[in-house]
Write a protein that holds these residues in place. Sequence first.
Motif, PDB file in Angstrom:
ATOM      1  N   VAL A 202       0.861  -1.185   0.000  1.00 34.17           N
ATOM      2  CA  VAL A 202       0.000   0.000   0.000  1.00 34.17           C
ATOM      3  C   VAL A 202       0.895   1.231   0.000  1.00 34.17           C
ATOM      4  N   GLN A 247      -1.552  -0.903  -3.899  1.00 34.89           N
ATOM      5  CA  GLN A 247      -2.726  -0.033  -3.874  1.00 34.89           C
ATOM      6  C   GLN A 247      -2.268   1.390  -3.563  1.00 34.89           C
ATOM      7  N   TRP A 249      -3.455   4.689  -1.748  1.00 36.23           N
ATOM      8  CA  TRP A 249      -4.424   5.269  -0.825  1.00 36.23           C
ATOM      9  C   TRP A 249      -4.230   6.779  -0.824  1.00 36.23           C
ATOM     10  N   SER A 256     -13.022   7.089  -1.628  1.00 34.27           N
ATOM     11  CA  SER A 256     -12.224   5.879  -1.404  1.00 34.27           C
ATOM     12  C   SER A 256     -11.891   5.710   0.079  1.00 34.27           C
ATOM     13  N   ARG A 260     -12.890   2.365   2.959  1.00 32.21           N
ATOM     14  CA  ARG A 260     -11.905   1.538   3.649  1.00 32.21           C
ATOM     15  C   ARG A 260     -12.347   1.213   5.073  1.00 32.21           C
TER      16      ARG A 260
END
Length: 268
Positions: A202, A247, A249, A256, A260
């Motif tokens: 991430v 990913q 973030w 988004s 989460r």
Amino acid sequence: MRRIFSALILLALVVSAQAGEVDRLYVIDCGWAHASDQSRWSSGVNVGVPIDLSDNCYLIHHSSEGYLLWDTGITDRLAALPEGRTVPALGQTWHRTGTLVAALAALGVKPADVRYVAISHWHPDHTGNVDEFPDATVIIQKAERDYVMTLPQKPFSPEHKMQQIEGDKDLFGDGSLTILSTPGHTPGHQSLLVHLPKTGYVVLSGDVVHFQSNWDNRRVPDFNYDKAQSAASMEKIARALDEKHAQLWINHDKPSSDARRHAPEFYE
């Protein structure tokens, strides 16, 4: 030869024993803002269209190094202001529904338990609560620290212990947390590449980009410190995403962020 072989095995066991991993990553709501004009971040696009922006902190637990906090959000003082605080020059109203310290307490974590506070950059929606962690080591790019020291009003106490970084750095030497130097939004902006055993990689992007449509179109806000560096940093992040199948973030992208899992749930 047998002694050399045995020594190599022993060395490998020692290195293995010292290596750690990130076993928990919590997403913590650290405020949000309502902005009247989206085009402040995307010049000429969606002029006069309002937008809501999330503002998260990320509590990361490393199996051998303990807790690291990535960014600290807008100041906890706003939790006492139900109507929020408006910044007319920015066309934004900032809100907090609770404090960062209270959110950590709900997880059984005290400020003294946080060993490191790593900040993406100096802006107040990312450093609003650094001084709540006086015993923590602040991890910051040297270029950012040097710039902060020129400001008449410092975003946090300069008396903090600091780990100054120049460029990329594998923080704990095990590939679990890697600082990525991504200047442009500010002189020493940085992002964080996190490796989680189950979730994978991430990227916590700080403000290398502010929301999804700007990322998709590689838009750079006019107010960034250096637009060319900003564009290069976005491409650097894109390469990291491809190489690590990671990913992205985006901290201020509220849709988004809302999707989460937030604390007390966590990623592992």
